[in-house]
Design a protein around this motif. Structure first.
Motif, PDB file in Angstrom:
ATOM      1  N   GLN A 590       0.831  -1.199   0.000  1.00 36.27           N
ATOM      2  CA  GLN A 590       0.000   0.000   0.000  1.00 36.27           C
ATOM      3  C   GLN A 590       0.868   1.252   0.000  1.00 36.27           C
ATOM      4  OE1 GLN A 590      -3.403  -0.105   2.512  1.00 36.27           O
ATOM      5  NE2 GLN A 590      -3.703   2.097   2.536  1.00 36.27           N
ATOM      6  N   GLN A 594       1.349   4.308  -2.854  1.00 38.92           N
ATOM      7  CA  GLN A 594       1.266   5.735  -2.531  1.00 38.92           C
ATOM      8  C   GLN A 594       2.436   6.486  -3.139  1.00 38.92           C
ATOM      9  OE1 GLN A 594       1.098   5.810   1.727  1.00 38.92           O
ATOM     10  NE2 GLN A 594      -1.051   5.184   1.843  1.00 38.92           N
ATOM     11  N   LYS A 597       2.427   6.636  -7.102  1.00 41.06           N
ATOM     12  CA  LYS A 597       1.578   7.682  -7.679  1.00 41.06           C
ATOM     13  C   LYS A 597       2.370   8.979  -7.844  1.00 41.06           C
ATOM     14  CE  LYS A 597      -3.030   9.683  -7.088  1.00 41.06           C
ATOM     15  NZ  LYS A 597      -4.245   9.722  -6.233  1.00 41.06           N
ATOM     16  N   GLU A 678      -6.354   2.287  -6.088  1.00 40.00           N
ATOM     17  CA  GLU A 678      -6.776   3.119  -4.966  1.00 40.00           C
ATOM     18  C   GLU A 678      -8.158   2.690  -4.463  1.00 40.00           C
ATOM     19  OE1 GLU A 678      -7.556   7.885  -4.085  1.00 40.00           O
ATOM     20  OE2 GLU A 678      -6.331   7.259  -5.799  1.00 40.00           O
TER      21      GLU A 678
END
Length: 790
Positions: A590, A594, A597, A678
């Protein structure tokens, strides 16, 4: 700067713990540093910095100054605020395997300091500084970083043969590689479909076998020099004895069967093989190696050596006689004999042999390098035999795959197998199954599932008679049993009904692409008696881990051109770079997404064209210039069919060749939709009855649904988009179901009968259509699973 120097020196001995990337806001760095400490406060970048550089060669200093000036948004001149780069020793030559790439980076109120033992270390530290500057516009956080790579070989292989890659595309990838701290550019230059490197001794190679698309010797020198300025090695690949159709076109007398030959326009494995019994073949190789050695200073030369189709050798009486005279019993021994001769030629020119798994043989010297496309079992065998190896299986980025799959792909085999825990009340099942593929043989499997008295589930699978693997997250809800594991094809998610012992019902997802499964139960029982044999995989001796030098991502170009190369490679190559650079324990997917991106946008600053390639590709689908925003909505919801599904569909349609169009909507989609990633991360946190957080999920489905009228209108206006109209109803259906499931889940657990009906519809919506998958159908199905009644 004395304060910075003292702190950084202390870091060498004290050590700084890696922060948990589960924190709310880890720094957006990829690869993440080995040790990082962030302090409160920021260094605000002035309009001008005083740059001092010690012991950095001229060409690298010029490139580094250009990068930093652009990234920091400053000019370099006289100033009280400093950027200081200190290198212990000048190392201006060609980069060496294993050269020290460590660095220290400190940012405080005094300014910025990079310290390194070598030039390469300073170059790597500067890339971290560039990423910090991008994510903190105009100011830099106070940090102390001590960093070094886990593996010395971190590469990208680009296939310039099947589709020729323009030089500007190659230079862009080198810039991107440098920003990701990758250090080897593996250049695939010869194959069945063409010869891409100029030869003065054998000019018919480029004259007859390149379609006029090749790199001149001067162009190659310029690429090697540019890569060197970035601290990147360049390793050429010259395929022998197979993948030799281009050689056959130019010099058929060197091939095992008489010609004439034509350049191969299809993709696959073909028959032409060099003739190991012909002395002129070895003279040809010797001369070419001498030419290549003049252009590429790297000690390694990749000879390919993979996918040998032995037909020509078997049909040649001359070669059969040669084998008998040399005591060679089969084509495998002949191949090893040939490689031994080639290795001696390479050694005479100061080169070490590198090749794919098939070149491995105990008769070859230990200084050869084996690159594995056949997986961890093959790599482990290589390493424990005392040979150095690299992992590429799982890093094949010509396949659209989930970035998380690449991120989990650990090069050093893990001894984490836990065998079955049989109890008197253990319930077990033993199944055999097949998964037909669209091209090639079906994947076969042997499956064992165990349910313990406390409800805990265990599972094991053996695919294609390879080593046994443990299944992950085995769960059962009603009749549906789910589990997954990573394979050479990608992540395999099983969703199967095992209630009928005569047949398996359900599906296997390879990434996002559903495949049918057939199979029967072999046995079932309770307790310890007559249990199926579960053979543990071979133990990997950690003492040989040092023989695994890292890995390479590979971008084969059957379905890739210079117009979408960047879109296929980036930003996910940053995640692979992190696996090869950063500490092994950095596994938070995860947090990786993040940061990815941010890297998606950072890559554009580096000069990569993935976003502009998508924009230009979408714009080209319109009959006249117009608003392409609706196509980005589609790109959120649709994904390429993952694994090699697209390749296999084209094979079935007789479109698996050089003449196939690669300018459809699907060709301008990234490997995965980060918008769906997401959403799926949000869904994974849900449970029945959570009204507020479920509302966020529903809002995402609703927002996309509201954008569909504009998508419909755009499709209706433009001829190239009209085939997409057939997908819109299914997309809208998936979004409506997502909203319905959200509302049902807000009220509490969804009853089994209702869930079964919804699931069947969602599975149908998620079938591959036009080489794409409706990702929103998978997301709605994931939400359904989170909301089931127990």
């Amino acid at each position: 700067m004395m304060k910075n120097k003292l702190i950084l020196a202390a870091m060498l001995t004290a050590g700084i713990s890696l922060p948990s990337l589960g924190q709310t806001s880890p720094l957006a760095l990829m690869p993440y540093p080995a040790k990082l400490e962030q302090q409160s406060g920021y260094f605000r970048l002035p309009a001008q910095l005083h740059l001092t550089v010690q012991n950095l060669s001229e060409n690298r200093a010029a490139k580094l100054k250009q990068q930093l000036q652009a990234s920091l948004g400053v000019t370099f001149g006289h100033s009280d605020q400093k950027l200081q780069i200190e290198i212990a020793q000048s190392t201006p030559g060609y980069p060496a395997l294993g050269e020290d790439e460590s660095y220290l980076l400190g940012i405080s109120e005094d300014g910025i300091l990079i310290q390194a033992q070598t030039e390469l270390g300073a170059l790597r530290g500067a890339q971290t500084l560039r990423q910090l500057a991008f994510d903190h516009q105009g100011k830099l956080p106070f940090v102390h970083i001590q960093d070094s790579p886990r593996f010395p070989w971190r590469g990208l292989m680009i296939d310039s043969v099947r589709h020729f890659m323009p030089l500007e595309a190659i230079y862009r990838q080198l810039d991107g590689m440098a920003s990701a701290k990758l250090n080897v550019f593996h250049w695939h230059l010869t194959d069945d479909q063409g010869w891409r490197l100029e030869s003065t001794a054998y000019p018919k190679l480029q004259q007859l076998a390149s379609d006029g698309l090749y790199y001149s010797r001067e162009q190659i020198r310029q690429v090697v020099n540019y890569a060197n300025s970035l601290g990147i090695r360049v390793v050429p690949e010259f395929d022998v004895p197979g993948h030799a159709t281009a050689i056959a076109v130019a010099y058929p007398e060197l091939i095992s069967q008489p010609g004439p030959y034509a350049l191969e326009r299809h993709w696959g494995v073909f028959e032409p093989l060099l003739d190991p019994s012909n002395p002129e073949v070895y003279q040809f190789i010797d001369t070419l190696v001498a030419e290549i050695a003049e252009l590429f200073p790297d000690p390694y030369l990749h000879i390919g050596g993979d996918e040998i189709n032995p037909t020509q050798w078997q049909q040649s009486q001359k070669i059969q006689a040669y084998m008998q005279a040399h005591g060679l019993e089969d084509h495998h021994q002949l191949h090893t004999h040939f490689n031994a001769q080639v290795q001696k030629i390479l050694a005479r020119h100061g080169k070490k042999m590198m090749g794919w798994d098939e070149i491995f043989h105990a008769d070859l010297p230990k200084d050869i390098m084996i690159q594995s496309w056949q997986g961890l079992d093959s790599l482990a065998q290589t390493a424990m035999a005392g040979y150095q190896g690299l992992l590429s299986t799982g890093f094949y980025i010509d396949q659209p795959q989930k970035t998380a799959y690449h991120y989990r792909n650990e090069p050093v085999p893990a001894n984490d197998f836990v065998g079955p825990d049989w109890h008197a009340k253990s319930q077990w099942q033993h199944w055999q199954f097949k998964m037909p593929r669209l091209k090639g043989a079906a994947v076969s499997g042997d499956l064992v599932l165990i349910e313990q008295p406390d409800g805990h589930q265990q599972g094991y699978v053996r695919l294609n008679k390879q080593q046994t693997r443990m299944l992950k997250d085995v769960t059962k809800q009603g009749k549906l049993t789910r589990f997954w594991l990573d394979t050479w094809m990608g992540p395999m998610q099983f969703e199967v009904d095992l209630s009928d012992s005569t047949q398996i019902q359900g599906r296997i997802l390879i990434g996002n692409s559903p495949y049918k499964i057939t199979g029967t139960q072999l046995a079932a029982g309770q307790g310890k008696a007559n249990t199926p044999v579960v053979t543990a995989p071979s133990h990997f001796d950690p003492a040989f881990a040092e023989n695994i030098l890292g890995g390479e991502a590979t971008i084969w170009s059957e379905m890739i051109t210079g117009d979408n190369l960047d879109l296929r490679v980036w930003p996910r190559l940053y995640a692979i770079a992190e696996r090869l650079w950063s500490v092994k324990t950095l596994t938070d997917e995860q947090a990786m997404y993040q940061r990815l991106k941010v890297m998606d946008d950072f890559a554009t600053v580096v000069g990569l064209a993935h976003q502009s390639q998508q924009r230009d590709g979408f714009q080209a689908l319109l009959d006249q210039p117009g608003d392409i925003q609706p196509l980005y909505t589609l790109a959120d919801l649709l994904e390429q069919a993952q694994y090699y599904t697209r390749h296999h569909l084209k094979f079935q349609a007789d479109a698996y060749h050089h003449g196939e169009r690669l300018d459809r909507f699907v060709d301008y989609l990234p490997a995965e939709s980060l918008a769906l990633v997401e959403l799926n991360q949000l869904i994974a946190k849900q449970s029945p009855g959570q009204r507020n957080s479920l509302q966020q999920v529903g809002q995402k489905f609703l927002a996309w649904q509201k954008q569909l009228p504009a998508v419909r209108a755009l499709i209706a206006e433009h001829k190239a988009l009209k085939p997409l109209a057939a997908l819109i109803e299914d997309i809208e259906h998936s979004l409506t179901l997502g909203l319905d499931i959200t509302k049902l889940c807000q009220a509490g657990p969804i009853p089994k009968e209702k869930a079964d009906t919804l699931r069947q519809i969602l599975w149908q919506l998620a079938e591959v259509k036009q080489e794409m998958v409706i990702g929103s159908a998978h997301s709605a199905n994931l939400l359904l699973d989170r909301c089931l009644a127990s």
